[in-house]
Design a protein around this motif. Structure first.
Motif, PDB file in Angstrom:
ATOM      1  N   GLU A 115     -13.869  -5.405   2.926  1.00 18.85           N
ATOM      2  CA  GLU A 115     -14.749  -5.478   1.760  1.00 18.85           C
ATOM      3  C   GLU A 115     -16.167  -5.021   2.101  1.00 18.85           C
ATOM      4  N   ALA A 116     -16.454  -4.826   3.387  1.00 15.54           N
ATOM      5  CA  ALA A 116     -17.751  -4.271   3.789  1.00 15.54           C
ATOM      6  C   ALA A 116     -17.850  -2.796   3.439  1.00 15.54           C
ATOM      7  N   PRO A 152       0.144   9.258  12.078  1.00 14.85           N
ATOM      8  CA  PRO A 152       0.294   8.925  10.652  1.00 14.85           C
ATOM      9  C   PRO A 152      -0.448   9.931   9.781  1.00 14.85           C
ATOM     10  N   SER A 153      -0.104   9.955   8.503  1.00 17.61           N
ATOM     11  CA  SER A 153      -0.849  10.793   7.559  1.00 17.61           C
ATOM     12  C   SER A 153      -1.927  10.000   6.843  1.00 17.61           C
ATOM     13  N   VAL A 154      -1.768   8.681   6.779  1.00 16.51           N
ATOM     14  CA  VAL A 154      -2.738   7.820   6.089  1.00 16.51           C
ATOM     15  C   VAL A 154      -2.953   6.549   6.901  1.00 16.51           C
ATOM     16  N   ILE A 155      -4.206   6.155   7.058  1.00 22.50           N
ATOM     17  CA  ILE A 155      -4.548   4.839   7.595  1.00 22.50           C
ATOM     18  C   ILE A 155      -5.304   4.096   6.504  1.00 22.50           C
ATOM     19  N   VAL A 156      -4.820   2.920   6.154  1.00 24.33           N
ATOM     20  CA  VAL A 156      -5.439   2.108   5.110  1.00 24.33           C
ATOM     21  C   VAL A 156      -6.047   0.867   5.765  1.00 24.33           C
ATOM     22  N   ILE A 157      -7.305   0.583   5.430  1.00 23.96           N
ATOM     23  CA  ILE A 157      -7.998  -0.580   5.974  1.00 23.96           C
ATOM     24  C   ILE A 157      -8.115  -1.634   4.874  1.00 23.96           C
ATOM     25  N   ALA A 161      -9.987   2.863   2.293  1.00 24.39           N
ATOM     26  CA  ALA A 161      -9.885   1.433   2.003  1.00 24.39           C
ATOM     27  C   ALA A 161      -8.630   1.154   1.179  1.00 24.39           C
ATOM     28  N   SER A 162      -8.192  -0.083   1.211  1.00 24.82           N
ATOM     29  CA  SER A 162      -7.012  -0.515   0.464  1.00 24.82           C
ATOM     30  C   SER A 162      -7.163  -0.230  -1.023  1.00 24.82           C
ATOM     31  N   GLU A 163      -6.108   0.311  -1.618  1.00 24.54           N
ATOM     32  CA  GLU A 163      -6.106   0.578  -3.053  1.00 24.54           C
ATOM     33  C   GLU A 163      -5.811  -0.694  -3.843  1.00 24.54           C
ATOM     34  N   LEU A 164      -4.907  -1.516  -3.341  1.00 29.43           N
ATOM     35  CA  LEU A 164      -4.520  -2.740  -4.045  1.00 29.43           C
ATOM     36  C   LEU A 164      -5.422  -3.913  -3.718  1.00 29.43           C
ATOM     37  N   ARG A 165      -6.197  -3.788  -2.647  1.00 29.83           N
ATOM     38  CA  ARG A 165      -7.145  -4.817  -2.213  1.00 29.83           C
ATOM     39  C   ARG A 165      -6.438  -6.174  -2.072  1.00 29.83           C
ATOM     40  N   GLU A 196       0.823  -1.212   0.000  1.00 30.56           N
ATOM     41  CA  GLU A 196       0.000   0.000   0.000  1.00 30.56           C
ATOM     42  C   GLU A 196       0.855   1.259   0.000  1.00 30.56           C
ATOM     43  N   HIS A 197       1.998   1.221   0.670  1.00 35.56           N
ATOM     44  CA  HIS A 197       2.883   2.388   0.645  1.00 35.56           C
ATOM     45  C   HIS A 197       3.436   2.610  -0.759  1.00 35.56           C
ATOM     46  N   TRP A 198       3.786   1.533  -1.439  1.00 37.97           N
ATOM     47  CA  TRP A 198       4.250   1.654  -2.829  1.00 37.97           C
ATOM     48  C   TRP A 198       3.155   2.264  -3.698  1.00 37.97           C
ATOM     49  N   ALA A 199       1.916   1.827  -3.506  1.00 38.22           N
ATOM     50  CA  ALA A 199       0.801   2.357  -4.301  1.00 38.22           C
ATOM     51  C   ALA A 199       0.523   3.818  -3.973  1.00 38.22           C
ATOM     52  N   ALA A 200       0.713   4.197  -2.703  1.00 37.67           N
ATOM     53  CA  ALA A 200       0.445   5.581  -2.290  1.00 37.67           C
ATOM     54  C   ALA A 200       1.478   6.549  -2.843  1.00 37.67           C
ATOM     55  N   GLY A 201       2.700   6.061  -3.066  1.00 38.60           N
ATOM     56  CA  GLY A 201       3.738   6.913  -3.622  1.00 38.60           C
ATOM     57  C   GLY A 201       4.658   7.487  -2.562  1.00 38.60           C
TER      58      GLY A 201
END
Length: 411
Positions: A351-352, A340-345, A380-384, A218-223
């Protein structure tokens, strides 16, 4: 990268690190960026080209005179095998050095069957993916594995994992390395190599906690602009991966982020770790499914809970919303502490969608300091489902392409 920042000691690995940004460069540009002479740059480029790390780029750059040839990082030079093993499901992938997924497979794979039965299926699936989708096994440069439990980072061995009976201390890297042995590089290598050709064990098998791998993905996807990120996996259990200063934080023994066993106020629910009142025992997918079964509703795990919620089941909907609030309660303390600056679930329960995200946001924003939440994004997660395999592959790629490793390989 400032002019001459690498100085005359810059090796082939330093050149490759520059080229990995995706921009084709000329010899003159590389000489300027490293402080090396053009002849030294040419010599080191020759070594990188000989091992296919670098290719001559398409086109050329002209400044009015003779066009200068350009060079680019070869993302297809090698492939990585990546496995994201959860408590009940697994996703496996073949990934190139640019983190493009070339082939993948998702399957049910309960880890409570023990390490050898589980990993045999992983090995078989990897071989089938390589055979069906074309990458030469000789091009495999490493294997990355995420496991749903604590892992000692230095050895890659699980340590008393609550969801993984029989796995404690199992030598996952050595076991997989031997069984995923590949033909040696050279003219005799390749799919047609016969059984008489000695096979070389994969010596780069890196293993870590699955949530750490998802956080990396997710960090890679966030940039690179996101330096401080927390990834929360809400699945059968609950875990947390921490990115600080752009790097994964594992802690002294690799146990950082084990929020699933933080005690939740006013709960005495028994947890499989042996304690009671753990967050996982209240908000994990397994615990929610157990509550539904007690009410006479068939649910084997977190995915069934989410499916029931989507079908309009009120009990499942209430459980999911409350799970979000419970996770938010624990995370509020972490937000105040870590900022943190971002929290990803992510994970099955994520998926809810808004049903769980709303509960997490509600509690974090109400219980955290205003300064800590002023610019906080909760999403939510970008890469799922791919977050784990992308992160596992990234862990291997960064190890393979580390400047020191490339210098040793090229010289």
């Amino acid at each position: 990268m400032p002019n001459g920042s690498h100085g005359q000691n810059a090796g082939a690995g330093a050149l490759l690190a520059i080229l990995r940004d995706g921009r084709a460069r000329t010899r003159a540009e590389l000489a300027e960026l490293t402080g090396l002479s053009r002849s030294t740059v040419s010599q080191r480029l020759d070594g990188l080209i000989a091992q296919h790390w670098v290719v001559a780029g398409e086109g050329s750059i002209s400044s009015g005179g003779r066009p200068a040839a350009v060079f680019a990082f070869n993302e297809g030079a090698r492939v990585v095998l990546a496995a994201d093993l959860g408590a009940t499901h697994a996703r496996l992938a073949v990934v190139d050095l640019g983190l493009t997924v070339l082939a993948e497979r998702a399957m049910e794979l309960p880890v409570d069957r023990g390490p050898e039965r589980t990993l045999e299926r992983v090995v078989t699936a990897f071989r089938e993916l390589l055979a069906a989708d074309g990458p030469d096994p000789a091009h495999v440069c490493g294997v990355g594995v995420g496991l749903p439990g604590p892992v000692e980072h230095a050895s890659g061995r699980p340590v008393n994992p609550p969801l993984m009976p029989g796995w404690d201390g199992f030598p996952v890297p050595e076991w997989l390395g031997e069984r995923l042995a590949v033909p040696p590089a050279g003219p005799e290598a390749g799919p047609e190599a016969g059984p008489e050709v000695a096979r070389v064990p994969v010596d780069r098998v890196l293993v870590d906690n699955d949530v750490n791998m998802m956080a990396l993905g997710e960090h890679w996807a966030a940039g690179p602009a996101v330096d401080h990120l927390i990834f929360i996996k809400m699945g059968t259990g609950i875990g947390c991966g921490i990115i600080t200063g752009g790097r994964l934080h594992r802690g002294a023994q690799g146990a950082a982020g084990d929020v699933g066993h933080v005690r939740v106020p006013a709960s005495d629910a028994p947890c499989r770790c042996g304690n009671s009142g753990c967050l996982e025992a209240v908000a994990g997918g397994a615990s929610m499914a157990a509550v539904l079964r007690e009410a006479g509703i068939e649910a084997r795990g977190g995915r069934d809970v989410v499916a029931l919620m989507r079908a309009g089941d009120l009990r499942a909907t209430r459980l999911v919303r409350q799970a979000g609030r419970e996770v938010g309660t624990v995370m509020a303390s972490i937000v105040n502490f870590f900022n943190p600056s971002v929290i990803v679930i992510g994970g099955d329960i994520a998926e809810a969608g808004e049903q769980v995200l709303a509960g997490v946001r509600e509690t974090i924003y109400s219980r955290s300091l205003p300064l800590a939440t002023q610019h906080l994004a909760i999403r939510a997660s970008e890469l799922r489902d791919r977050a784990g395999v992308v992160g596992a592959a990234l862990m291997v790629v960064e190890d393979v392409l580390a400047p020191d490793a490339i210098d040793r390989a090229v010289t």
